[in-house]
Design a protein around this motif. Structure first.
Motif, mmCIF file in Angstrom:
data_model
loop_
_atom_site.group_PDB
_atom_site.id
_atom_site.type_symbol
_atom_site.label_atom_id
_atom_site.label_comp_id
_atom_site.label_asym_id
_atom_site.label_seq_id
_atom_site.Cartn_x
_atom_site.Cartn_y
_atom_site.Cartn_z
ATOM 1 N N SER A 189 -11.615 -32.761 55.119
ATOM 2 C CA SER A 189 -10.385 -32.728 55.906
ATOM 3 C C SER A 189 -10.696 -32.730 57.400
ATOM 4 N N ALA A 190 -11.674 -31.925 57.792
ATOM 5 C CA ALA A 190 -12.066 -31.894 59.204
ATOM 6 C C ALA A 190 -12.649 -33.238 59.626
ATOM 7 N N GLY A 191 -13.425 -33.857 58.746
ATOM 8 C CA GLY A 191 -13.975 -35.174 59.045
ATOM 9 C C GLY A 191 -12.894 -36.229 59.178
ATOM 10 N N LEU A 192 -11.919 -36.168 58.316
ATOM 11 C CA LEU A 192 -10.808 -37.120 58.371
ATOM 12 C C LEU A 192 -10.024 -36.948 59.669
ATOM 13 N N THR A 193 -9.783 -35.723 60.044
ATOM 14 C CA THR A 193 -9.085 -35.456 61.303
ATOM 15 C C THR A 193 -9.876 -36.037 62.475
ATOM 16 N N TYR A 194 -11.183 -35.838 62.457
ATOM 17 C CA TYR A 194 -12.040 -36.371 63.517
ATOM 18 C C TYR A 194 -11.962 -37.899 63.549
ATOM 19 N N CYS A 195 -12.060 -38.517 62.383
ATOM 20 C CA CYS A 195 -12.041 -39.986 62.313
ATOM 21 C C CYS A 195 -10.723 -40.573 62.801
ATOM 22 N N LEU A 196 -9.640 -39.902 62.496
ATOM 23 C CA LEU A 196 -8.340 -40.391 62.946
ATOM 24 C C LEU A 196 -8.146 -40.183 64.443
ATOM 25 N N SER A 197 -8.717 -39.106 64.973
ATOM 26 C CA SER A 197 -8.576 -38.809 66.396
ATOM 27 C C SER A 197 -9.552 -39.608 67.264
ATOM 28 N N GLN A 243 -19.400 -34.446 64.972
ATOM 29 C CA GLN A 243 -19.368 -33.099 65.543
ATOM 30 C C GLN A 243 -18.114 -32.370 65.066
ATOM 31 N N LEU A 244 -18.306 -31.312 64.296
ATOM 32 C CA LEU A 244 -17.177 -30.525 63.815
ATOM 33 C C LEU A 244 -16.951 -29.345 64.750
ATOM 34 N N PRO A 245 -15.701 -28.946 64.926
ATOM 35 C CA PRO A 245 -15.409 -27.784 65.777
ATOM 36 C C PRO A 245 -16.075 -26.513 65.238
ATOM 37 N N ASP A 246 -16.431 -25.636 66.148
ATOM 38 C CA ASP A 246 -17.088 -24.384 65.759
ATOM 39 C C ASP A 246 -16.268 -23.587 64.756
ATOM 40 N N GLU A 247 -14.941 -23.580 64.914
ATOM 41 C CA GLU A 247 -14.116 -22.800 63.981
ATOM 42 C C GLU A 247 -14.176 -23.370 62.566
ATOM 43 N N VAL A 248 -14.338 -24.692 62.453
ATOM 44 C CA VAL A 248 -14.480 -25.303 61.124
ATOM 45 C C VAL A 248 -15.828 -24.920 60.531
ATOM 46 N N LEU A 249 -16.880 -25.006 61.334
ATOM 47 C CA LEU A 249 -18.207 -24.627 60.847
ATOM 48 C C LEU A 249 -18.239 -23.156 60.432
ATOM 49 N N ASP A 250 -17.615 -22.297 61.215
ATOM 50 C CA ASP A 250 -17.553 -20.873 60.859
ATOM 51 C C ASP A 250 -16.818 -20.677 59.538
#
Length: 89
Positions: A58-66, A2-9
């Motif tokens: 980058s967003a995926g990596l941030t998600y995976c680390l968090s 699940q990516l944040p809406d701001e990333v998808l936008d």
């Protein structure tokens, strides 16, 4: 994942921009524009598309680390995201 809406936008905005660049390249070809000008625009569109891919990874990596457990359960262990990054590099 699940990516944040701001990333998808941001991704959608970038892809629309690339689409516009590609349409512009097609117009340049129809108009018989100079080869060097067309190549310059192709290079710019390619770079913009690459940057869009890097933003996604980058967003995926941030998600995976968090959220390492959730990411792994969803099929995105850190190693998989690293492989996606290397495909873009």
């Amino acid at each position: 994942m699940q990516l944040p809406d701001e990333v998808l936008d941001d991704l959608r905005r970038r892809l629309r921009r690339v689409g516009g660049q590609v349409q512009g390249i097609e117009r340049m070809l129809d108009e018989g524009r100079e080869c060097r000008d067309v190549v310059t625009q192709i290079s710019a569109a390619n770079r913009a598309l690459e940057q869009t891919g890097f933003r996604l990874v980058s967003a995926g990596l941030t998600y995976c680390l968090s959220n390492p457990e959730a990411a792994t359960a969803e099929g995105y262990p850190l190693e998989e995201v690293e492989k996606m990054f290397m495909r873009l590099a």
